[in-house]
Motif scaffolding. Structure first.
Motif, PDB file in Angstrom:
ATOM      1  N   LYS A 130      -5.545  52.765 -14.072  1.00  0.00           N
ATOM      2  CA  LYS A 130      -5.482  51.518 -13.320  1.00  0.00           C
ATOM      3  C   LYS A 130      -4.249  50.719 -13.744  1.00  0.00           C
ATOM      4  O   LYS A 130      -3.749  50.874 -14.856  1.00  0.00           O
ATOM      5  CB  LYS A 130      -6.735  50.677 -13.582  1.00  0.00           C
ATOM      6  CG  LYS A 130      -8.028  51.313 -13.136  1.00  0.00           C
ATOM      7  CD  LYS A 130      -9.205  50.436 -13.520  1.00  0.00           C
ATOM      8  CE  LYS A 130     -10.532  51.055 -13.101  1.00  0.00           C
ATOM      9  NZ  LYS A 130     -11.690  50.227 -13.518  1.00  0.00           N
ATOM     10  N   PRO A 131      -3.756  49.832 -12.857  1.00  0.00           N
ATOM     11  CA  PRO A 131      -2.695  48.912 -13.274  1.00  0.00           C
ATOM     12  C   PRO A 131      -3.196  48.061 -14.438  1.00  0.00           C
ATOM     13  O   PRO A 131      -4.380  47.745 -14.549  1.00  0.00           O
ATOM     14  CB  PRO A 131      -2.461  48.060 -12.020  1.00  0.00           C
ATOM     15  CG  PRO A 131      -2.974  48.884 -10.888  1.00  0.00           C
ATOM     16  CD  PRO A 131      -4.137  49.670 -11.448  1.00  0.00           C
ATOM     17  N   GLY A 132      -2.288  47.703 -15.303  1.00  0.00           N
ATOM     18  CA  GLY A 132      -2.660  46.914 -16.467  1.00  0.00           C
ATOM     19  C   GLY A 132      -1.701  47.205 -17.592  1.00  0.00           C
ATOM     20  O   GLY A 132      -0.545  47.569 -17.351  1.00  0.00           O
ATOM     21  N   ALA A 133      -2.165  47.058 -18.800  1.00  0.00           N
ATOM     22  CA  ALA A 133      -1.320  47.323 -19.957  1.00  0.00           C
ATOM     23  C   ALA A 133      -2.182  47.844 -21.095  1.00  0.00           C
ATOM     24  O   ALA A 133      -3.092  47.155 -21.565  1.00  0.00           O
ATOM     25  CB  ALA A 133      -0.577  46.056 -20.378  1.00  0.00           C
TER      26      ALA A 133
ATOM     27  N   VAL B 155      -5.114  50.430 -27.636  1.00  0.00           N
ATOM     28  CA  VAL B 155      -4.922  48.984 -27.735  1.00  0.00           C
ATOM     29  C   VAL B 155      -4.944  48.406 -26.317  1.00  0.00           C
ATOM     30  O   VAL B 155      -4.255  48.915 -25.439  1.00  0.00           O
ATOM     31  CB  VAL B 155      -3.560  48.644 -28.394  1.00  0.00           C
ATOM     32  CG1 VAL B 155      -3.383  47.131 -28.513  1.00  0.00           C
ATOM     33  CG2 VAL B 155      -3.459  49.308 -29.769  1.00  0.00           C
ATOM     34  N   PRO B 156      -5.732  47.358 -26.074  1.00  0.00           N
ATOM     35  CA  PRO B 156      -5.786  46.783 -24.725  1.00  0.00           C
ATOM     36  C   PRO B 156      -4.603  45.864 -24.422  1.00  0.00           C
ATOM     37  O   PRO B 156      -4.761  44.722 -23.996  1.00  0.00           O
ATOM     38  CB  PRO B 156      -7.114  46.020 -24.739  1.00  0.00           C
ATOM     39  CG  PRO B 156      -7.301  45.622 -26.157  1.00  0.00           C
ATOM     40  CD  PRO B 156      -6.706  46.735 -26.986  1.00  0.00           C
ATOM     41  N   ASP B 157      -3.406  46.370 -24.637  1.00  0.00           N
ATOM     42  CA  ASP B 157      -2.168  45.630 -24.366  1.00  0.00           C
ATOM     43  C   ASP B 157      -1.004  46.606 -24.532  1.00  0.00           C
ATOM     44  O   ASP B 157      -1.169  47.698 -25.071  1.00  0.00           O
ATOM     45  CB  ASP B 157      -2.000  44.455 -25.334  1.00  0.00           C
ATOM     46  CG  ASP B 157      -1.065  43.376 -24.807  1.00  0.00           C
ATOM     47  OD1 ASP B 157      -0.427  43.602 -23.752  1.00  0.00           O
ATOM     48  OD2 ASP B 157      -0.972  42.319 -25.447  1.00  0.00           O
ATOM     49  N   ARG B 158       0.172  46.216 -24.068  1.00  0.00           N
ATOM     50  CA  ARG B 158       1.368  47.046 -24.220  1.00  0.00           C
ATOM     51  C   ARG B 158       2.022  46.741 -25.561  1.00  0.00           C
ATOM     52  O   ARG B 158       2.341  45.601 -25.859  1.00  0.00           O
ATOM     53  CB  ARG B 158       2.349  46.769 -23.061  1.00  0.00           C
ATOM     54  CG  ARG B 158       3.600  47.632 -23.102  1.00  0.00           C
ATOM     55  CD  ARG B 158       4.505  47.340 -21.913  1.00  0.00           C
ATOM     56  NE  ARG B 158       3.977  47.917 -20.689  1.00  0.00           N
ATOM     57  CZ  ARG B 158       3.392  47.223 -19.719  1.00  0.00           C
ATOM     58  NH1 ARG B 158       3.227  45.910 -19.836  1.00  0.00           N
ATOM     59  NH2 ARG B 158       2.946  47.824 -18.629  1.00  0.00           N
ATOM     60  N   ARG B 159       2.224  47.778 -26.379  1.00  0.00           N
ATOM     61  CA  ARG B 159       2.803  47.602 -27.711  1.00  0.00           C
ATOM     62  C   ARG B 159       3.901  48.636 -27.957  1.00  0.00           C
ATOM     63  O   ARG B 159       3.618  49.801 -28.247  1.00  0.00           O
ATOM     64  CB  ARG B 159       1.732  47.753 -28.787  1.00  0.00           C
ATOM     65  CG  ARG B 159       0.731  46.607 -28.860  1.00  0.00           C
ATOM     66  CD  ARG B 159       1.313  45.406 -29.581  1.00  0.00           C
ATOM     67  NE  ARG B 159       0.292  44.410 -29.809  1.00  0.00           N
ATOM     68  CZ  ARG B 159       0.007  43.413 -28.987  1.00  0.00           C
ATOM     69  NH1 ARG B 159       0.692  43.283 -27.861  1.00  0.00           N
ATOM     70  NH2 ARG B 159      -0.934  42.541 -29.273  1.00  0.00           N
ATOM     71  N   PHE B 160       5.153  48.214 -27.830  1.00  0.00           N
ATOM     72  CA  PHE B 160       6.251  49.025 -28.333  1.00  0.00           C
ATOM     73  C   PHE B 160       6.298  48.868 -29.854  1.00  0.00           C
ATOM     74  O   PHE B 160       5.806  47.870 -30.399  1.00  0.00           O
ATOM     75  CB  PHE B 160       7.578  48.591 -27.717  1.00  0.00           C
ATOM     76  CG  PHE B 160       7.661  48.826 -26.239  1.00  0.00           C
ATOM     77  CD1 PHE B 160       7.901  50.103 -25.731  1.00  0.00           C
ATOM     78  CD2 PHE B 160       7.494  47.783 -25.341  1.00  0.00           C
ATOM     79  CE1 PHE B 160       7.972  50.321 -24.370  1.00  0.00           C
ATOM     80  CE2 PHE B 160       7.565  47.987 -23.982  1.00  0.00           C
ATOM     81  CZ  PHE B 160       7.801  49.261 -23.486  1.00  0.00           C
ATOM     82  N   LEU B 161       6.897  49.847 -30.517  1.00  0.00           N
ATOM     83  CA  LEU B 161       6.937  49.813 -31.979  1.00  0.00           C
ATOM     84  C   LEU B 161       7.518  48.492 -32.491  1.00  0.00           C
ATOM     85  O   LEU B 161       6.967  47.864 -33.397  1.00  0.00           O
ATOM     86  CB  LEU B 161       7.748  50.999 -32.500  1.00  0.00           C
ATOM     87  CG  LEU B 161       7.771  51.254 -34.001  1.00  0.00           C
ATOM     88  CD1 LEU B 161       8.010  52.725 -34.275  1.00  0.00           C
ATOM     89  CD2 LEU B 161       8.845  50.438 -34.709  1.00  0.00           C
ATOM     90  N   TYR B 162       8.624  48.042 -31.894  1.00  0.00           N
ATOM     91  CA  TYR B 162       9.290  46.852 -32.426  1.00  0.00           C
ATOM     92  C   TYR B 162       8.501  45.577 -32.144  1.00  0.00           C
ATOM     93  O   TYR B 162       8.742  44.547 -32.779  1.00  0.00           O
ATOM     94  CB  TYR B 162      10.704  46.734 -31.869  1.00  0.00           C
ATOM     95  CG  TYR B 162      11.616  45.910 -32.755  1.00  0.00           C
ATOM     96  CD1 TYR B 162      12.100  46.451 -33.944  1.00  0.00           C
ATOM     97  CD2 TYR B 162      11.969  44.604 -32.437  1.00  0.00           C
ATOM     98  CE1 TYR B 162      12.914  45.712 -34.779  1.00  0.00           C
ATOM     99  CE2 TYR B 162      12.777  43.851 -33.267  1.00  0.00           C
ATOM    100  CZ  TYR B 162      13.246  44.410 -34.440  1.00  0.00           C
ATOM    101  OH  TYR B 162      14.037  43.669 -35.274  1.00  0.00           O
ATOM    102  N   ASP B 163       7.532  45.630 -31.224  1.00  0.00           N
ATOM    103  CA  ASP B 163       6.682  44.462 -30.996  1.00  0.00           C
ATOM    104  C   ASP B 163       5.944  44.071 -32.264  1.00  0.00           C
ATOM    105  O   ASP B 163       5.691  42.880 -32.513  1.00  0.00           O
ATOM    106  CB  ASP B 163       5.669  44.740 -29.883  1.00  0.00           C
ATOM    107  CG  ASP B 163       6.326  44.852 -28.514  1.00  0.00           C
ATOM    108  OD1 ASP B 163       7.513  44.478 -28.381  1.00  0.00           O
ATOM    109  OD2 ASP B 163       5.650  45.304 -27.570  1.00  0.00           O
TER     110      ASP B 163
END
Length: 324
Positions: free
Chosen positions: A199-202, A241-249
């Motif tokens: 689904k759309p989201g992150a 994780v219920p969010d978008r997490r790039f390493l540098y985040d």
């Protein structure tokens, strides 16, 4: 220090190249301040120049535009320009061009703001304050202070080559990674979790590789198919994780002192926490990777691949199963 010297050299080339004169050898007017000409005159962007020429973006970036060229330095290029498949290289290079002039310093302070490349692919820009400095990233790559205005747009140097995403949904991205087939089979057994990743989201998935799944007792598709669905669902939810997490985040959101490893926590889809350790690299002077530790793990999990982008999130591959 090496990074600082490298970007000083790039900036110096940007300042001097506008005075270079070129002979008119084809139908273009050789304005030294066009994007392709500036890149061609910069020794630290030689791989970008070669890639643009091979994929015909060189000619496009001599046109009126305006365009913004995201410019990985030579050290950031992880693809062999000469041997890479032309179709793949073209997709990568088109992903590094934006329509219009983007001044990333003027965007709001916010994580992972969605913009689109020249070819239509989504990318995510973050602007945040870190240790009193403003930090900009694109798909987790650092936007360096090195920037050059051109007569047909702007060149912005970044510290990593960006890979365009191939799949709109993480469920498809997981299915197409050869080294996480066992984890993907667990996902196939749990429709309630798989549907979230369709689904759309992150979302962010830390997917254990096959070796890690074998070590933890999930060694074959047959074994996984015999496991209770509720057991597999608990396993999956502790890796998402219920969010978008790039390493540098994680670096941007964690207080650091600049010379030692730092621990923080992440809340997973099931509501439980795991420990995230930011690893400081003395050689580069940067935090450039992380490790993960579940509540029942005795050893930390390392990232074997990172920042694999999908339309609805990010995939990282790890070398251990996380246990809670």
């Amino acid at each position: 220090m090496q990074n600082i010297i490298k970007y000083v050299l790039i900036a110096t080339c940007f300042l001097t190249c506008s005075s270079c004169e070129k002979e008119d050898t084809n139908h273009y007017s050789y304005d030294a301040n066009l994007i392709s000409m500036i890149i061609a005159d910069n020794a630290n962007l030689s791989k970008l120049n070669a890639a643009n020429k091979r994929t015909e973006l060189y000619d496009m970036l001599l046109q009126k535009g305006p365009f913004t060229q995201l410019a990985p330095s030579d050290d950031a290029f992880t693809v062999d320009v000469n041997s890479a498949g032309l179709n793949r290289l073209t997709k990568i290079m088109r992903y590094h061009v934006l329509n219009g002039v983007y001044d990333f310093n003027k965007i709001p302070f916010q994580f992972n703001q969605e913009i689109y490349s020249y070819s239509g692919g989504k990318m995510f820009v973050t602007k945040w304050i870190k240790d009193r400095d403003t930090v900009l990233t694109i798909n987790g790559a650092i936007v360096t202070p090195v920037m050059k205005n051109a007569n047909n747009g702007k060149i912005q140097v970044i510290n990593r080559l960006l890979e365009p995403y191939l799949f709109d949904y993480l469920s498809d991205a997981l299915k197409n990674e050869y080294d996480i087939t066992l984890f993907n089979q667990a996902l196939e057994r749990v429709p309630a979790v798989k549907s979230l990743l369709q689904k759309p989201g992150a979302y962010t998935v830390f997917a254990p590789n096959n070796a890690a799944m074998i070590k933890q007792g999930y060694g074959t598709l047959e074994i996984i198919n015999k496991k209770p669905v509720d057991e597999l669902e608990r396993l999956l939810r502790y890796h998402i994780v219920p969010d978008r997490r790039f390493l540098y985040d994680y670096v941007l959101t964690t207080p650091t002192d600049g010379n030692t490893n730092i621990k923080t926590t992440e809340t997973m889809l099931d509501g439980d926490n795991l420990t995230v350790t930011l690893i400081f690299n003395i050689g580069t002077g940067l935090y450039n990777t992380i490790t993960l530790l579940g509540t029942r793990n005795t050893a930390e999990a390392n990232l074997t691949r990172e920042n694999l982008l999908a339309g609805n999130g990010v995939l990282h591959i790890i070398d251990q199963v996380l246990l809670n």
